[in-house]
Design a protein around this motif. Sequence first.
Motif, PDB file in Angstrom:
ATOM      1  N   VAL A  66      26.513   4.645 -13.139  1.00 51.53           N
ATOM      2  CA  VAL A  66      26.411   5.045 -11.724  1.00 51.53           C
ATOM      3  C   VAL A  66      25.213   4.122 -11.335  1.00 51.53           C
ATOM      4  O   VAL A  66      24.000   4.393 -11.915  1.00 51.53           O
ATOM      5  N   PRO A  67      25.234   3.266 -10.338  1.00 54.28           N
ATOM      6  CA  PRO A  67      24.130   2.581  -9.765  1.00 54.28           C
ATOM      7  C   PRO A  67      23.120   3.512  -9.017  1.00 54.28           C
ATOM      8  O   PRO A  67      23.378   4.508  -8.607  1.00 54.28           O
ATOM      9  N   ALA A  68      21.839   3.012  -9.159  1.00 49.89           N
ATOM     10  CA  ALA A  68      20.811   3.753  -8.543  1.00 49.89           C
ATOM     11  C   ALA A  68      20.934   4.066  -6.892  1.00 49.89           C
ATOM     12  O   ALA A  68      20.568   4.934  -6.340  1.00 49.89           O
ATOM     13  N   GLN A  69      21.877   2.862  -6.148  1.00 46.88           N
ATOM     14  CA  GLN A  69      21.983   3.235  -4.918  1.00 46.88           C
ATOM     15  C   GLN A  69      23.117   4.131  -4.369  1.00 46.88           C
ATOM     16  O   GLN A  69      23.624   4.320  -3.325  1.00 46.88           O
ATOM     17  N   TYR A  70      23.798   4.668  -5.548  1.00 49.15           N
ATOM     18  CA  TYR A  70      24.995   5.604  -5.027  1.00 49.15           C
ATOM     19  C   TYR A  70      24.516   6.919  -4.216  1.00 49.15           C
ATOM     20  O   TYR A  70      23.628   7.212  -4.672  1.00 49.15           O
ATOM     21  N   LYS A  71      25.457   7.017  -3.315  1.00 43.27           N
ATOM     22  CA  LYS A  71      24.981   8.335  -2.459  1.00 43.27           C
ATOM     23  C   LYS A  71      26.475   9.150  -2.396  1.00 43.27           C
ATOM     24  O   LYS A  71      27.429   8.569  -2.179  1.00 43.27           O
ATOM     25  N   ALA A  72      26.180  10.346  -2.591  1.00 40.79           N
ATOM     26  CA  ALA A  72      27.219  11.327  -2.947  1.00 40.79           C
ATOM     27  C   ALA A  72      28.126  11.273  -1.621  1.00 40.79           C
ATOM     28  O   ALA A  72      29.460  11.581  -1.888  1.00 40.79           O
ATOM     29  N   GLU A  73      27.712  10.961  -0.604  1.00 44.79           N
ATOM     30  CA  GLU A  73      28.441  10.964   0.633  1.00 44.79           C
ATOM     31  C   GLU A  73      29.179   9.896   0.866  1.00 44.79           C
ATOM     32  O   GLU A  73      30.068   9.872   2.007  1.00 44.79           O
ATOM     33  N   GLN A  74      29.086   8.706   0.149  1.00 48.16           N
ATOM     34  CA  GLN A  74      29.749   7.491   0.540  1.00 48.16           C
ATOM     35  C   GLN A  74      30.561   7.035  -0.696  1.00 48.16           C
ATOM     36  O   GLN A  74      30.057   7.023  -1.681  1.00 48.16           O
ATOM     37  N   PRO A  75      31.799   6.850  -0.483  1.00 51.00           N
ATOM     38  CA  PRO A  75      32.618   6.471  -1.631  1.00 51.00           C
ATOM     39  C   PRO A  75      32.376   5.048  -2.236  1.00 51.00           C
ATOM     40  O   PRO A  75      31.764   4.330  -1.527  1.00 51.00           O
TER      41      PRO A  75
END
Length: 289
Positions: A66-75
Amino acid sequence: MKFLPFAAASLFLATSAFSAPQDDQYVLGPDSKVKEGVPQGKVTQMPAWTESKTYPDTTRDWWVYVPAQYKAEQPANVMVFCDGGGFVKKDGQFCVPVVFDNLIASGEMPVTIGIFINPGVFPTKNPKEKPRSNRSFEYDSLGDQYAKFLLEEILPEVSKSYKLTDDPEGRAICGNSSGGICAFTVAWERPDAFRKVVSHIGSFTNIRGGYVYPALIRKTEKKPLKVFLQDGSNDLDNQFGNWPLSNQDMAASLKFAGYDYQFILGEGTHSGKHGGAIFPDTMRWLWKK
């Protein structure tokens, strides 16, 4: 269910550690190495997958990046790797988590969750016996069985924790050797779910009938796929076929049928060194809109 001899079923696994002089020219560049100041994603080894309905009685190791830039609200986009244990190593031939960190941070590829899956094995009751591999059956077979495994088992499991895109343009699959033909088969069978393919030293030969793909590509209505092929002129030539010629035939067929494809033919053997050396550029091409 028939199984090939272990030596044939494990073709890439047995040869990937071998380094021939032709392969030594291929070395990792700066995008495959950890860079100071670049946010690093997290790799998690998942509990062994032991309850497969698609491949009963098998067990397999798998990992999620999981990349550091992952945001739970964005697929997030998603990329699956066959023989995932080799790809997920930060000190291996591909260093995929490091490459993803660097290219996502530079904006050269989108936020992408990596799923790294090993082929299944059949456990033995005797701990001294080696488990029987299901790799060739899973990877070299034609048809939609492995795609079904991903879409009905693995992706739903990952989606319990992370939001993955449903857009097939945002889904990619990659493999080496038999994993390479498996990657193509998944997208070929299910272009509604996967549309980006990376095949290194792909086994488009007659292990389990994969030699038919060039003819199928020419005769079948064009599918919305983006395909990257890599091979070496010193790749295998054995009873199953000639790997360099098979990959050249694949490339010629993709060109004839008007596909968005790229084919890189180097001088290497049946090794991941060339594919690993160019992997950052492969990702740039694959994800470029």
